[in-house]
Design a protein around this motif. Sequence first.
Motif, PDB file in Angstrom:
ATOM      1  N   ILE A  41       0.830  -1.200   0.000  1.00  0.00           N
ATOM      2  CA  ILE A  41       0.000   0.000   0.000  1.00  0.00           C
ATOM      3  C   ILE A  41       0.862   1.246   0.000  1.00  0.00           C
ATOM      4  O   ILE A  41       1.806   1.363   0.786  1.00  0.00           O
ATOM      5  CB  ILE A  41      -0.958  -0.016   1.205  1.00  0.00           C
ATOM      6  CG1 ILE A  41      -2.045  -1.064   0.972  1.00  0.00           C
ATOM      7  CG2 ILE A  41      -1.560   1.349   1.468  1.00  0.00           C
ATOM      8  CD1 ILE A  41      -3.026  -1.215   2.107  1.00  0.00           C
ATOM      9  N   GLU A  42       0.543   2.179  -0.867  1.00  0.00           N
ATOM     10  CA  GLU A  42       1.206   3.476  -0.927  1.00  0.00           C
ATOM     11  C   GLU A  42       0.805   4.292   0.300  1.00  0.00           C
ATOM     12  O   GLU A  42      -0.348   4.707   0.442  1.00  0.00           O
ATOM     13  CB  GLU A  42       0.806   4.211  -2.215  1.00  0.00           C
ATOM     14  CG  GLU A  42       1.185   5.676  -2.277  1.00  0.00           C
ATOM     15  CD  GLU A  42       2.663   5.907  -2.063  1.00  0.00           C
ATOM     16  OE1 GLU A  42       2.994   6.756  -1.214  1.00  0.00           O
ATOM     17  OE2 GLU A  42       3.481   5.241  -2.735  1.00  0.00           O
ATOM     18  N   ARG A  43       1.743   4.515   1.202  1.00  0.00           N
ATOM     19  CA  ARG A  43       1.427   5.132   2.480  1.00  0.00           C
ATOM     20  C   ARG A  43       1.025   6.594   2.345  1.00  0.00           C
ATOM     21  O   ARG A  43       0.376   7.160   3.229  1.00  0.00           O
ATOM     22  CB  ARG A  43       2.626   5.033   3.427  1.00  0.00           C
ATOM     23  CG  ARG A  43       3.132   3.627   3.658  1.00  0.00           C
ATOM     24  CD  ARG A  43       2.240   2.810   4.542  1.00  0.00           C
ATOM     25  NE  ARG A  43       2.144   3.327   5.888  1.00  0.00           N
ATOM     26  CZ  ARG A  43       1.826   2.578   6.934  1.00  0.00           C
ATOM     27  NH1 ARG A  43       1.599   1.280   6.781  1.00  0.00           N
ATOM     28  NH2 ARG A  43       1.729   3.101   8.129  1.00  0.00           N
ATOM     29  N   GLN A  44       1.390   7.233   1.233  1.00  0.00           N
ATOM     30  CA  GLN A  44       1.064   8.645   1.069  1.00  0.00           C
ATOM     31  C   GLN A  44      -0.351   8.864   0.531  1.00  0.00           C
ATOM     32  O   GLN A  44      -0.847   9.995   0.547  1.00  0.00           O
ATOM     33  CB  GLN A  44       2.070   9.306   0.110  1.00  0.00           C
ATOM     34  CG  GLN A  44       3.526   9.148   0.534  1.00  0.00           C
ATOM     35  CD  GLN A  44       3.781   9.649   1.934  1.00  0.00           C
ATOM     36  OE1 GLN A  44       3.332  10.729   2.308  1.00  0.00           O
ATOM     37  NE2 GLN A  44       4.486   8.852   2.737  1.00  0.00           N
ATOM     38  N   ALA A  45      -0.990   7.813   0.054  1.00  0.00           N
ATOM     39  CA  ALA A  45      -2.339   7.930  -0.504  1.00  0.00           C
ATOM     40  C   ALA A  45      -3.363   7.366   0.473  1.00  0.00           C
ATOM     41  O   ALA A  45      -3.056   6.448   1.227  1.00  0.00           O
ATOM     42  CB  ALA A  45      -2.425   7.207  -1.847  1.00  0.00           C
ATOM     43  N   PRO A  46      -4.593   7.889   0.471  1.00  0.00           N
ATOM     44  CA  PRO A  46      -5.637   7.371   1.367  1.00  0.00           C
ATOM     45  C   PRO A  46      -5.983   5.929   1.028  1.00  0.00           C
ATOM     46  O   PRO A  46      -5.743   5.453  -0.083  1.00  0.00           O
ATOM     47  CB  PRO A  46      -6.828   8.308   1.098  1.00  0.00           C
ATOM     48  CG  PRO A  46      -6.256   9.501   0.419  1.00  0.00           C
ATOM     49  CD  PRO A  46      -5.058   9.029  -0.325  1.00  0.00           C
ATOM     50  N   VAL A  47      -6.560   5.242   2.017  1.00  0.00           N
ATOM     51  CA  VAL A  47      -7.070   3.890   1.809  1.00  0.00           C
ATOM     52  C   VAL A  47      -8.594   3.945   1.903  1.00  0.00           C
ATOM     53  O   VAL A  47      -9.144   4.416   2.895  1.00  0.00           O
ATOM     54  CB  VAL A  47      -6.530   2.910   2.868  1.00  0.00           C
ATOM     55  CG1 VAL A  47      -7.138   1.525   2.669  1.00  0.00           C
ATOM     56  CG2 VAL A  47      -5.005   2.840   2.817  1.00  0.00           C
ATOM     57  N   THR A  48      -9.244   3.488   0.844  1.00  0.00           N
ATOM     58  CA  THR A  48     -10.703   3.486   0.800  1.00  0.00           C
ATOM     59  C   THR A  48     -11.198   2.078   0.520  1.00  0.00           C
ATOM     60  O   THR A  48     -10.750   1.432  -0.429  1.00  0.00           O
ATOM     61  CB  THR A  48     -11.228   4.442  -0.288  1.00  0.00           C
ATOM     62  OG1 THR A  48     -10.792   5.772  -0.006  1.00  0.00           O
ATOM     63  CG2 THR A  48     -12.748   4.424  -0.332  1.00  0.00           C
ATOM     64  N   VAL A  49     -12.097   1.598   1.367  1.00  0.00           N
ATOM     65  CA  VAL A  49     -12.726   0.301   1.183  1.00  0.00           C
ATOM     66  C   VAL A  49     -14.105   0.525   0.587  1.00  0.00           C
ATOM     67  O   VAL A  49     -14.906   1.306   1.127  1.00  0.00           O
ATOM     68  CB  VAL A  49     -12.839  -0.454   2.524  1.00  0.00           C
ATOM     69  CG1 VAL A  49     -13.538  -1.796   2.321  1.00  0.00           C
ATOM     70  CG2 VAL A  49     -11.465  -0.661   3.145  1.00  0.00           C
ATOM     71  N   VAL A  50     -14.386  -0.123  -0.540  1.00  0.00           N
ATOM     72  CA  VAL A  50     -15.662   0.047  -1.237  1.00  0.00           C
ATOM     73  C   VAL A  50     -16.453  -1.248  -1.111  1.00  0.00           C
ATOM     74  O   VAL A  50     -15.980  -2.317  -1.527  1.00  0.00           O
ATOM     75  CB  VAL A  50     -15.451   0.387  -2.727  1.00  0.00           C
ATOM     76  CG1 VAL A  50     -16.793   0.692  -3.396  1.00  0.00           C
ATOM     77  CG2 VAL A  50     -14.501   1.563  -2.881  1.00  0.00           C
ATOM     78  N   VAL A  51     -17.639  -1.163  -0.550  1.00  0.00           N
ATOM     79  CA  VAL A  51     -18.477  -2.356  -0.366  1.00  0.00           C
ATOM     80  C   VAL A  51     -19.637  -2.329  -1.354  1.00  0.00           C
ATOM     81  O   VAL A  51     -20.060  -1.260  -1.820  1.00  0.00           O
ATOM     82  CB  VAL A  51     -19.009  -2.460   1.072  1.00  0.00           C
ATOM     83  CG1 VAL A  51     -17.865  -2.678   2.040  1.00  0.00           C
ATOM     84  CG2 VAL A  51     -19.795  -1.220   1.463  1.00  0.00           C
ATOM     85  N   GLY A  52     -20.158  -3.498  -1.665  1.00  0.00           N
ATOM     86  CA  GLY A  52     -21.280  -3.605  -2.590  1.00  0.00           C
ATOM     87  C   GLY A  52     -22.544  -2.984  -2.008  1.00  0.00           C
ATOM     88  O   GLY A  52     -22.684  -2.802  -0.794  1.00  0.00           O
ATOM     89  N   THR A  53     -23.471  -2.684  -2.908  1.00  0.00           N
ATOM     90  CA  THR A  53     -24.720  -2.039  -2.510  1.00  0.00           C
ATOM     91  C   THR A  53     -25.898  -2.810  -3.077  1.00  0.00           C
ATOM     92  O   THR A  53     -25.872  -3.262  -4.226  1.00  0.00           O
ATOM     93  CB  THR A  53     -24.776  -0.590  -3.024  1.00  0.00           C
ATOM     94  OG1 THR A  53     -23.545   0.077  -2.703  1.00  0.00           O
ATOM     95  CG2 THR A  53     -25.927   0.169  -2.384  1.00  0.00           C
ATOM     96  N   ALA A  54     -26.935  -2.955  -2.257  1.00  0.00           N
ATOM     97  CA  ALA A  54     -28.155  -3.614  -2.718  1.00  0.00           C
ATOM     98  C   ALA A  54     -28.886  -2.732  -3.723  1.00  0.00           C
ATOM     99  O   ALA A  54     -28.519  -1.585  -3.959  1.00  0.00           O
ATOM    100  CB  ALA A  54     -29.057  -3.931  -1.526  1.00  0.00           C
ATOM    101  N   ARG A  55     -29.956  -3.262  -4.286  1.00  0.00           N
ATOM    102  CA  ARG A  55     -30.663  -2.539  -5.339  1.00  0.00           C
ATOM    103  C   ARG A  55     -31.279  -1.227  -4.873  1.00  0.00           C
ATOM    104  O   ARG A  55     -31.492  -0.322  -5.672  1.00  0.00           O
ATOM    105  CB  ARG A  55     -31.751  -3.432  -5.937  1.00  0.00           C
ATOM    106  CG  ARG A  55     -31.181  -4.594  -6.752  1.00  0.00           C
ATOM    107  CD  ARG A  55     -32.272  -5.374  -7.457  1.00  0.00           C
ATOM    108  NE  ARG A  55     -31.715  -6.446  -8.273  1.00  0.00           N
ATOM    109  CZ  ARG A  55     -32.440  -7.259  -9.021  1.00  0.00           C
ATOM    110  NH1 ARG A  55     -33.773  -7.138  -9.045  1.00  0.00           N
ATOM    111  NH2 ARG A  55     -31.854  -8.198  -9.746  1.00  0.00           N
ATOM    112  N   ASP A  56     -31.567  -1.121  -3.576  1.00  0.00           N
ATOM    113  CA  ASP A  56     -32.118   0.144  -3.093  1.00  0.00           C
ATOM    114  C   ASP A  56     -31.051   1.221  -2.964  1.00  0.00           C
ATOM    115  O   ASP A  56     -31.342   2.361  -2.617  1.00  0.00           O
ATOM    116  CB  ASP A  56     -32.831  -0.047  -1.754  1.00  0.00           C
ATOM    117  CG  ASP A  56     -31.896  -0.519  -0.650  1.00  0.00           C
ATOM    118  OD1 ASP A  56     -30.658  -0.492  -0.843  1.00  0.00           O
ATOM    119  OD2 ASP A  56     -32.396  -0.909   0.417  1.00  0.00           O
TER     120      ASP A  56
END
Length: 241
Positions: A41-56
């Motif tokens: 992981i590039e320590r100078q860049a933010p870490v973002t976790v993206v989770v799936g989304t239901a149909r709503d």
Amino acid sequence: MPLDLAINLGASLIAFTVGWLARTLLTYLRNRRPVARLCRIERQAPVTVVVGTARDRRTIFEADAQAAMNIRLSLTRDLKIHSIATVRSSAFDMAGHADDNLVVIGGPAVSDVWKTYASRLDGPYVFKIVGDNYKIVARDGGATFGEARGASGEVEQDHALVIFAWNPFEPRSRLIMMAGCAYPATVAAPAVLSPDFARRLARRVDTSQPFALVLSVEDVNGYVPTPKIVAWEQFTQQTSD
């Protein structure tokens, strides 16, 4: 007497310092180093976790939420990364976060972010609809991996696709993608970030290059053992400097 006391205190301090340094080094070599070499992981860049989304477009799937929690725990414990954002795929802002270190959880059925990044990787394994369900399919040879249900209709075996690559929009940042065909594999996939798994993986795979894993996961009456690697392949990634 004061001199003897000072010598004893000095010797004790030196022994304590040497012991502390030895324990710290051992912890680094056994835990942090394997995970660091895997994640890169590039320590100078933010870490973002993206989770799936239901149909709503508001609900987060339980498996994705649990996987995200386990990933945050691993990154915090082993890499000492404490600033980690978690967002739903439906709320992901490409303009604001496309260049981040990204961990994408949830496949194309629940995440447009997965579709966007996977389409730019040309990886060796992809999700495809086979029959009524998504399965993991090898581009070369067409081997297929999916879920298997028992007589009760419950999933007894599942498979997950895990990809380690560079962010195609910012090649200095990391892109990690993981998704199961069903609930068990999605929940189990973050086990690849554990020190033991990372150490074993490094013996088989050149973690400095992009690669993809297919994991097999059992569900034994609610108990999910450590996933097993049933297929893996390194691949070439075209990135812009």
